[in-house]
Scaffold this active site. Sequence first.
Site, PDB file in Angstrom:
ATOM      1  N   ASN A 101       0.865  -1.183   0.000  1.00 44.64           N
ATOM      2  CA  ASN A 101       0.000   0.000   0.000  1.00 44.64           C
ATOM      3  C   ASN A 101       0.901   1.233   0.000  1.00 44.64           C
ATOM      4  O   ASN A 101       1.505   1.555   1.018  1.00 44.64           O
ATOM      5  CB  ASN A 101      -0.886  -0.020   1.254  1.00 44.64           C
ATOM      6  CG  ASN A 101      -1.682   1.262   1.430  1.00 44.64           C
ATOM      7  OD1 ASN A 101      -1.803   2.060   0.500  1.00 44.64           O
ATOM      8  ND2 ASN A 101      -2.225   1.460   2.625  1.00 44.64           N
ATOM      9  N   LYS A 153       0.011   4.253  -0.241  1.00 42.95           N
ATOM     10  CA  LYS A 153      -0.659   5.429   0.342  1.00 42.95           C
ATOM     11  C   LYS A 153      -0.490   6.638  -0.594  1.00 42.95           C
ATOM     12  O   LYS A 153      -0.463   6.473  -1.803  1.00 42.95           O
ATOM     13  CB  LYS A 153      -0.128   5.711   1.746  1.00 42.95           C
ATOM     14  CG  LYS A 153      -0.098   4.457   2.625  1.00 42.95           C
ATOM     15  CD  LYS A 153       0.146   4.770   4.054  1.00 42.95           C
ATOM     16  CE  LYS A 153       0.318   3.473   4.827  1.00 42.95           C
ATOM     17  NZ  LYS A 153       0.201   3.638   6.251  1.00 42.95           N
ATOM     18  N   HIS A 201      -9.352   1.221   5.155  1.00 42.95           N
ATOM     19  CA  HIS A 201      -8.061   1.396   5.856  1.00 42.95           C
ATOM     20  C   HIS A 201      -8.290   2.336   7.040  1.00 42.95           C
ATOM     21  O   HIS A 201      -9.084   3.283   6.946  1.00 42.95           O
ATOM     22  CB  HIS A 201      -7.036   1.977   4.887  1.00 42.95           C
ATOM     23  CG  HIS A 201      -5.639   1.935   5.437  1.00 42.95           C
ATOM     24  ND1 HIS A 201      -5.199   2.831   6.386  1.00 42.95           N
ATOM     25  CD2 HIS A 201      -4.607   1.087   5.211  1.00 42.95           C
ATOM     26  CE1 HIS A 201      -3.946   2.541   6.700  1.00 42.95           C
ATOM     27  NE2 HIS A 201      -3.565   1.481   6.000  1.00 42.95           N
ATOM     28  N   GLU A 231      -6.672   4.712   8.116  1.00 40.57           N
ATOM     29  CA  GLU A 231      -6.441   6.134   7.816  1.00 40.57           C
ATOM     30  C   GLU A 231      -7.681   6.758   7.179  1.00 40.57           C
ATOM     31  O   GLU A 231      -7.967   7.942   7.385  1.00 40.57           O
ATOM     32  CB  GLU A 231      -5.207   6.270   6.908  1.00 40.57           C
ATOM     33  CG  GLU A 231      -3.925   5.987   7.690  1.00 40.57           C
ATOM     34  CD  GLU A 231      -2.755   5.531   6.851  1.00 40.57           C
ATOM     35  OE1 GLU A 231      -2.807   5.640   5.614  1.00 40.57           O
ATOM     36  OE2 GLU A 231      -1.778   5.053   7.459  1.00 40.57           O
ATOM     37  N   GLU A 247      -5.339  -5.192  10.676  1.00 37.83           N
ATOM     38  CA  GLU A 247      -4.335  -4.158  10.873  1.00 37.83           C
ATOM     39  C   GLU A 247      -4.602  -3.416  12.189  1.00 37.83           C
ATOM     40  O   GLU A 247      -5.405  -2.459  12.212  1.00 37.83           O
ATOM     41  CB  GLU A 247      -4.376  -3.143   9.727  1.00 37.83           C
ATOM     42  CG  GLU A 247      -4.073  -3.713   8.366  1.00 37.83           C
ATOM     43  CD  GLU A 247      -3.462  -2.665   7.449  1.00 37.83           C
ATOM     44  OE1 GLU A 247      -2.368  -2.896   6.956  1.00 37.83           O
ATOM     45  OE2 GLU A 247      -4.083  -1.606   7.272  1.00 37.83           O
ATOM     46  N   GLY A 307       2.695   1.918  10.861  1.00 43.30           N
ATOM     47  CA  GLY A 307       3.682   2.985  10.749  1.00 43.30           C
ATOM     48  C   GLY A 307       4.412   3.309  12.033  1.00 43.30           C
ATOM     49  O   GLY A 307       5.093   4.334  12.104  1.00 43.30           O
ATOM     50  N   SER A 349       3.552  -2.492  10.304  1.00 41.49           N
ATOM     51  CA  SER A 349       4.998  -2.548  10.556  1.00 41.49           C
ATOM     52  C   SER A 349       5.639  -3.881  10.173  1.00 41.49           C
ATOM     53  O   SER A 349       6.548  -4.358  10.848  1.00 41.49           O
ATOM     54  CB  SER A 349       5.292  -2.207  12.025  1.00 41.49           C
ATOM     55  OG  SER A 349       4.909  -0.872  12.304  1.00 41.49           O
TER      56      SER A 349
HETATM   57  C1  PEP Z   1      -0.643   0.122   6.139  1.00 48.13           C
HETATM   58  O1  PEP Z   1      -0.673   1.305   5.889  1.00 48.13           O
HETATM   59  O2  PEP Z   1      -1.570  -0.617   5.772  1.00 48.13           O
HETATM   60  C2  PEP Z   1       0.501  -0.401   6.871  1.00 48.13           C
HETATM   61  C3  PEP Z   1       0.447  -1.618   7.313  1.00 48.13           C
HETATM   62  O3  PEP Z   1       1.564   0.442   7.033  1.00 48.13           O
HETATM   63  P1  PEP Z   1       3.016   0.070   7.636  1.00 48.13           P
HETATM   64  O4  PEP Z   1       3.453  -1.245   7.010  1.00 48.13           O
HETATM   65  O5  PEP Z   1       3.905   1.193   7.246  1.00 48.13           O
HETATM   66  O6  PEP Z   1       2.852  -0.077   9.118  1.00 48.13           O
END
Ligand code: PEP
Length: 245
Positions: free
Chosen positions: A9, A11, A90, A92, A160, A166, A205
């Site tokens: 992803n 973003k 997501h 976000e 998630e 992040g 992460s």
């Molecule tokens: C995400 O944005 O779905 C995500 C898992 O980000 P990151 O791997 O950077 O934690």
Amino acid sequence: MRQKLAAGNWKMNGTQDQLGMLAQVPPSQPGCEVLICPPAQLLIPAVQQALGRLSIGAQDCHAQAPGAHTGDLSASMIADTGARYVILGHSERRQAHGETDALIQAKAAAAIDAGLCPIICIGESHAQRINGQALDVIQDQLRLSLPDHLTQAPSVIAYEPIWAIGTGLIPSLDQITKAHSAIRAHLRQRFGAPGNDVRLLYGGSVKPDNAAQIFACPEVDGALVGGASLSAEDFGPIITALAAA
Ligand code: PEP
């Protein structure tokens, strides 16, 4: 047998320069699919440059048919680019755009109807995890954000935890296993045997140095990867670890 899935992803990152990375990422192979979800302006060139080595997906779609929705893309428009997946719900978007489970359910229904594979994201906040509510939150999100015809087409659910996205933090392997087991149990109970075909991704992460242990957890069919999907140096070893799992 579910096909493993390594999904990146990007973003709101990436201009056309970034697409050079697509040629450096290990390609999809039998049993292990590699997916990149770039920002919307890169969907068509990404499909062209991926040359079938990689799958391409979007990061959101509108729930309605094409019409008066300034700035939005319908699921059918995304399918028209050649993309095959769309990330929905997501955290976000849930947080910054006020997306509700009901809206995510409607978007997922629209995606399926347009021939796209939805990747529906769920996961608890840090406060919910600390208060012992994580599994209840997951159950509620599943109940309210999955459309009733989810299993009539390929679909993916990404667990998630918001606090892991992040941050460099990841849940314990036991917490990941319990969450994925709960998701699978929900799918089996609601959809019967077809609930076994839905792929379950862990996201939050995932990095080259923790990927193998996460992929060894039961019911983890792959990962949704944010930051580490922006470079082939980081995403490549994650893909290799998944293919070997
Ligand atoms: C995400 O944005 O779905 C995500 C898992 O980000 P990151 O791997 O950077 O934690």
